[in-house]
Every structure is written in structure tokens, then in C-alpha cells.
Design a protein around this motif. Structure first.
Motif, PDB file in Angstrom:
ATOM      1  N   GLY A  44       0.908  -1.207  -0.004  1.00 55.99           N
ATOM      2  CA  GLY A  44      -0.121   0.141   0.048  1.00 55.99           C
ATOM      3  C   GLY A  44       0.762   1.188  -0.004  1.00 55.99           C
ATOM      4  O   GLY A  44       2.161   1.362   0.313  1.00 55.99           O
ATOM      5  N   ILE A  45       0.414   2.255  -0.128  1.00 57.10           N
ATOM      6  CA  ILE A  45       1.062   3.568  -0.110  1.00 57.10           C
ATOM      7  C   ILE A  45       0.211   4.616   0.481  1.00 57.10           C
ATOM      8  O   ILE A  45      -1.076   4.860   0.214  1.00 57.10           O
ATOM      9  CB  ILE A  45       1.131   4.053  -1.488  1.00 57.10           C
ATOM     10  CG1 ILE A  45       1.980   2.878  -2.422  1.00 57.10           C
ATOM     11  CG2 ILE A  45       1.911   5.479  -1.829  1.00 57.10           C
ATOM     12  CD1 ILE A  45       2.183   3.320  -3.968  1.00 57.10           C
ATOM     13  N   LEU A  46       0.701   5.485   1.415  1.00 56.10           N
ATOM     14  CA  LEU A  46       0.217   6.613   2.150  1.00 56.10           C
ATOM     15  C   LEU A  46       0.797   7.738   1.685  1.00 56.10           C
ATOM     16  O   LEU A  46       1.858   8.043   1.459  1.00 56.10           O
ATOM     17  CB  LEU A  46       0.495   6.466   3.518  1.00 56.10           C
ATOM     18  CG  LEU A  46      -0.097   7.503   4.683  1.00 56.10           C
ATOM     19  CD1 LEU A  46      -1.405   7.724   4.409  1.00 56.10           C
ATOM     20  CD2 LEU A  46       0.599   7.365   5.952  1.00 56.10           C
ATOM     21  N   THR A  47      -0.230   8.721   1.290  1.00 55.28           N
ATOM     22  CA  THR A  47       0.415  10.054   0.664  1.00 55.28           C
ATOM     23  C   THR A  47      -0.162  11.164   1.462  1.00 55.28           C
ATOM     24  O   THR A  47      -1.213  11.301   1.943  1.00 55.28           O
ATOM     25  CB  THR A  47      -0.259  10.376  -0.723  1.00 55.28           C
ATOM     26  OG1 THR A  47       0.087   9.111  -1.742  1.00 55.28           O
ATOM     27  CG2 THR A  47       0.378  11.558  -1.294  1.00 55.28           C
ATOM     28  N   LEU A  48       0.662  11.859   2.273  1.00 54.12           N
ATOM     29  CA  LEU A  48       0.599  12.733   3.112  1.00 54.12           C
ATOM     30  C   LEU A  48       0.506  14.253   2.556  1.00 54.12           C
ATOM     31  O   LEU A  48       1.389  14.403   2.137  1.00 54.12           O
ATOM     32  CB  LEU A  48       1.482  12.743   4.234  1.00 54.12           C
ATOM     33  CG  LEU A  48       1.508  11.494   5.198  1.00 54.12           C
ATOM     34  CD1 LEU A  48       2.846  11.426   6.237  1.00 54.12           C
ATOM     35  CD2 LEU A  48       0.173  11.591   6.087  1.00 54.12           C
ATOM     36  N   GLY A  49      -0.403  14.846   2.824  1.00 56.88           N
ATOM     37  CA  GLY A  49      -0.556  16.205   1.922  1.00 56.88           C
ATOM     38  C   GLY A  49      -1.137  16.378   0.794  1.00 56.88           C
ATOM     39  O   GLY A  49      -1.010  17.069   0.013  1.00 56.88           O
ATOM     40  N   GLY A  50      -1.853  15.255   0.301  1.00 59.80           N
ATOM     41  CA  GLY A  50      -2.434  15.240  -1.011  1.00 59.80           C
ATOM     42  C   GLY A  50      -2.967  14.029  -1.438  1.00 59.80           C
ATOM     43  O   GLY A  50      -3.234  13.112  -0.692  1.00 59.80           O
ATOM     44  N   THR A  51      -2.914  13.759  -2.668  1.00 59.30           N
ATOM     45  CA  THR A  51      -3.293  12.372  -3.217  1.00 59.30           C
ATOM     46  C   THR A  51      -2.540  12.089  -4.479  1.00 59.30           C
ATOM     47  O   THR A  51      -1.514  12.870  -4.944  1.00 59.30           O
ATOM     48  CB  THR A  51      -4.993  12.482  -3.962  1.00 59.30           C
ATOM     49  OG1 THR A  51      -4.722  13.662  -5.047  1.00 59.30           O
ATOM     50  CG2 THR A  51      -5.765  12.997  -3.189  1.00 59.30           C
ATOM     51  N   ASN A  52      -2.493  10.983  -4.673  1.00 60.63           N
ATOM     52  CA  ASN A  52      -1.429  10.312  -5.872  1.00 60.63           C
ATOM     53  C   ASN A  52      -2.697  10.215  -6.917  1.00 60.63           C
ATOM     54  O   ASN A  52      -3.004   9.073  -6.947  1.00 60.63           O
ATOM     55  CB  ASN A  52      -0.594   9.060  -5.229  1.00 60.63           C
ATOM     56  CG  ASN A  52       0.240   8.604  -6.443  1.00 60.63           C
ATOM     57  OD1 ASN A  52      -0.018   8.945  -7.705  1.00 60.63           O
ATOM     58  ND2 ASN A  52       1.369   8.111  -6.036  1.00 60.63           N
ATOM     59  N   SER A  53      -2.475  10.960  -7.986  1.00 61.41           N
ATOM     60  CA  SER A  53      -3.669  10.673  -9.105  1.00 61.41           C
ATOM     61  C   SER A  53      -3.134   9.533  -9.949  1.00 61.41           C
ATOM     62  O   SER A  53      -4.081   9.234 -10.956  1.00 61.41           O
ATOM     63  CB  SER A  53      -3.532  12.023  -9.834  1.00 61.41           C
ATOM     64  OG  SER A  53      -2.394  12.489 -10.603  1.00 61.41           O
ATOM     65  N   SER A  54      -2.144   8.944  -9.864  1.00 61.23           N
ATOM     66  CA  SER A  54      -1.632   7.723 -10.618  1.00 61.23           C
ATOM     67  C   SER A  54      -2.332   6.337 -10.189  1.00 61.23           C
ATOM     68  O   SER A  54      -2.475   5.592 -10.751  1.00 61.23           O
ATOM     69  CB  SER A  54      -0.297   7.576 -10.868  1.00 61.23           C
ATOM     70  OG  SER A  54       0.462   7.249  -9.576  1.00 61.23           O
ATOM     71  N   LEU A  55      -2.953   6.697  -8.943  1.00 61.57           N
ATOM     72  CA  LEU A  55      -3.592   5.553  -8.298  1.00 61.57           C
ATOM     73  C   LEU A  55      -4.977   5.504  -8.181  1.00 61.57           C
ATOM     74  O   LEU A  55      -5.510   4.593  -7.614  1.00 61.57           O
ATOM     75  CB  LEU A  55      -2.733   5.390  -6.727  1.00 61.57           C
ATOM     76  CG  LEU A  55      -1.323   5.228  -6.660  1.00 61.57           C
ATOM     77  CD1 LEU A  55      -0.821   5.290  -5.196  1.00 61.57           C
ATOM     78  CD2 LEU A  55      -0.986   3.932  -7.290  1.00 61.57           C
ATOM     79  N   TYR A  56      -5.915   6.353  -8.996  1.00 64.10           N
ATOM     80  CA  TYR A  56      -6.984   6.176  -8.809  1.00 64.10           C
ATOM     81  C   TYR A  56      -7.553   6.970 -10.283  1.00 64.10           C
ATOM     82  O   TYR A  56      -7.038   7.568 -10.799  1.00 64.10           O
ATOM     83  CB  TYR A  56      -7.887   7.019  -7.635  1.00 64.10           C
ATOM     84  CG  TYR A  56      -7.436   8.402  -7.571  1.00 64.10           C
ATOM     85  CD1 TYR A  56      -8.563   9.259  -8.155  1.00 64.10           C
ATOM     86  CD2 TYR A  56      -6.414   8.986  -7.123  1.00 64.10           C
ATOM     87  CE1 TYR A  56      -8.436  10.793  -8.029  1.00 64.10           C
ATOM     88  CE2 TYR A  56      -6.134  10.487  -6.839  1.00 64.10           C
ATOM     89  CZ  TYR A  56      -7.147  11.284  -7.407  1.00 64.10           C
ATOM     90  OH  TYR A  56      -7.208  12.662  -7.556  1.00 64.10           O
ATOM     91  N   GLN A  57      -8.910   6.644 -10.343  1.00 69.56           N
ATOM     92  CA  GLN A  57      -9.499   7.095 -11.678  1.00 69.56           C
ATOM     93  C   GLN A  57     -10.724   8.044 -11.165  1.00 69.56           C
ATOM     94  O   GLN A  57     -11.286   7.667 -10.059  1.00 69.56           O
ATOM     95  CB  GLN A  57     -10.087   6.230 -12.689  1.00 69.56           C
ATOM     96  CG  GLN A  57      -8.656   5.468 -13.356  1.00 69.56           C
ATOM     97  CD  GLN A  57      -9.288   4.074 -14.319  1.00 69.56           C
ATOM     98  OE1 GLN A  57     -10.593   4.065 -14.268  1.00 69.56           O
ATOM     99  NE2 GLN A  57      -8.430   3.587 -14.532  1.00 69.56           N
ATOM    100  N   GLY A  58     -11.208   9.181 -11.938  1.00 71.45           N
ATOM    101  CA  GLY A  58     -12.368   9.813 -11.516  1.00 71.45           C
ATOM    102  C   GLY A  58     -12.274  10.765 -10.631  1.00 71.45           C
ATOM    103  O   GLY A  58     -11.003  11.367 -10.528  1.00 71.45           O
TER     104      GLY A  58
END
Length: 178
Positions: free
Chosen positions: A59-73
Motif C-alpha cells: 500500500g501507499i500512504l500519501t500525506l498532504g495530497g493524493t497520488n492521481s496515478s493510483l485512482y480514476q475519476g
């Protein structure tokens, strides 16, 4: 050395849930203005029918935002239902196999928790959900609360917490694959 039975798990809940009664790491960063946005996001890896889990992080935790390469929509922002403790949201709708399931307002709360994959609901609601899955049956003994269904059945479920219907992958509806 960690004492008092702590395992080193980094909780993503709020301070009232802390075993040590301390402010969680992510909240400390937020309160000190160290996050570029007041957000955190997580991506959980799915392991199905994989004998070895050595090649990815889990898994990947992103602090301070999102990682747009890991989701759609688009992201849907929803207010929390209670004062900060667990991440508790109101469930506004559930659809199973294309049929809407009644969600009583007296028991429409969901806890979003990265350490748990189970969804709890009143017994009557669970029965209504599984009644939509042909061949499903309630289990008993040490499996009480779980259901079994034929292996060739694909279950389609979606939940809404306000506006968007979020699909649950059919593979996530099956705890064990034989």
C-alpha cells in the motif's frame, strides 16, 4: 524498544483513539502546517491468489495530497458524522445485484478504517443484502456473521455516502478463494 504491547502500527484515526493519548503523526503534521494540503490518501494493494507477497509495498500512504496515478475519476468530499475519533460517515444507499437495499437512518453509519475490510450492519440489513445473491447462505459456528455463495457467482455491490455510488469490486466480496 516498544513497550506496553504496542506493535508500531501507525494509526490514521484521531487523537481520542490513541492508545498513548497522543496526537497521531498525520494530525501533528497538519496542526504544524507541514502538509501542502489538509489531506491524506491511501492505496491498498490487492493480493488474490498470490503465494508470495515480496514484490510490492502492500500500500501507499500519501500525506498532504493524493497520488492521481493510483485512482480514476473525481474525489467526493463528505463531512464526518461525529466529532473526530473514527472516520464515520452516513451511508445513504446500498445496491446489491442492481437492487436497492433499505438503509434505515437509525443504523446508517459506516466506519472507514484501513485496518479492517469488514462492513458491519444490522442483522436485518445483512439478510436483505445476501437475499439478493442467488445460492448464498449464512454460516455458523466460528464463521457466524459471514455468508457463503457459489464460486461462479459474481456479486455487484455499490455504496453511497452522499452522492456518488462507489462500486465494490466483486473480488473484494469474497474473503477466501478456493
Amino acid at each position: 524498544m516498544i513497550s506496553n504491547g504496542l506493535s508500531g502500527l501507525m494509526g490514521l484515526g484521531f487523537a481520542p483513539l490513541s492508545f498513548l493519548l497522543t496526537t497521531p503523526f498525520w494530525e501533528t503534521l497538519y496542526l504544524n502546517g507541514q502538509l501542502s494540503e489538509p489531506l491524506f490518501s491511501f492505496y491498498l494493494e490487492r493480493y488474490i491468489n498470490q503465494p508470495l507477497i515480496n514484490s510490492s509495498p502492500g500500500g501507499i500512504l500519501t500525506l498532504g495530497g493524493t497520488n492521481s496515478s493510483l485512482y480514476q475519476g473525481s474525489i467526493e468530499y463528505t463531512n464526518l458524522t461525529f466529532a473526530p475519533s473514527f472516520w464515520i460517515l452516513n451511508v445513504s444507499s446500498i445496491t446489491v445485484q442492481g437492487k436497492a437495499i433499505s438503509v434505515p437512518t437509525s443504523s446508517n453509519l459506516a466506519v472507514i478504517d484501513t485496518a479492517n475490510t469488514l462492513i458491519g450492519a444490522p442483522t436485518s440489513m445483512i439478510s436483505d443484502i445476501w437475499a439478493q445473491v442467488p445460492g448464498s447462505m449464512a454460516l455458523n459456528g466460528s464463521y457466524t456473521g459471514l455468508y457463503a455463495f457459489p464460486c461462479n457467482t459474481s456479486i455487484t455491490v455499490s455504496m453511497s455516502f452522499g452522492g456518488t455510488d462507489w462500486d465494490i469490486s466483486p473480488v473484494d466480496m469474497n474473503r477466501w478463494r478456493l
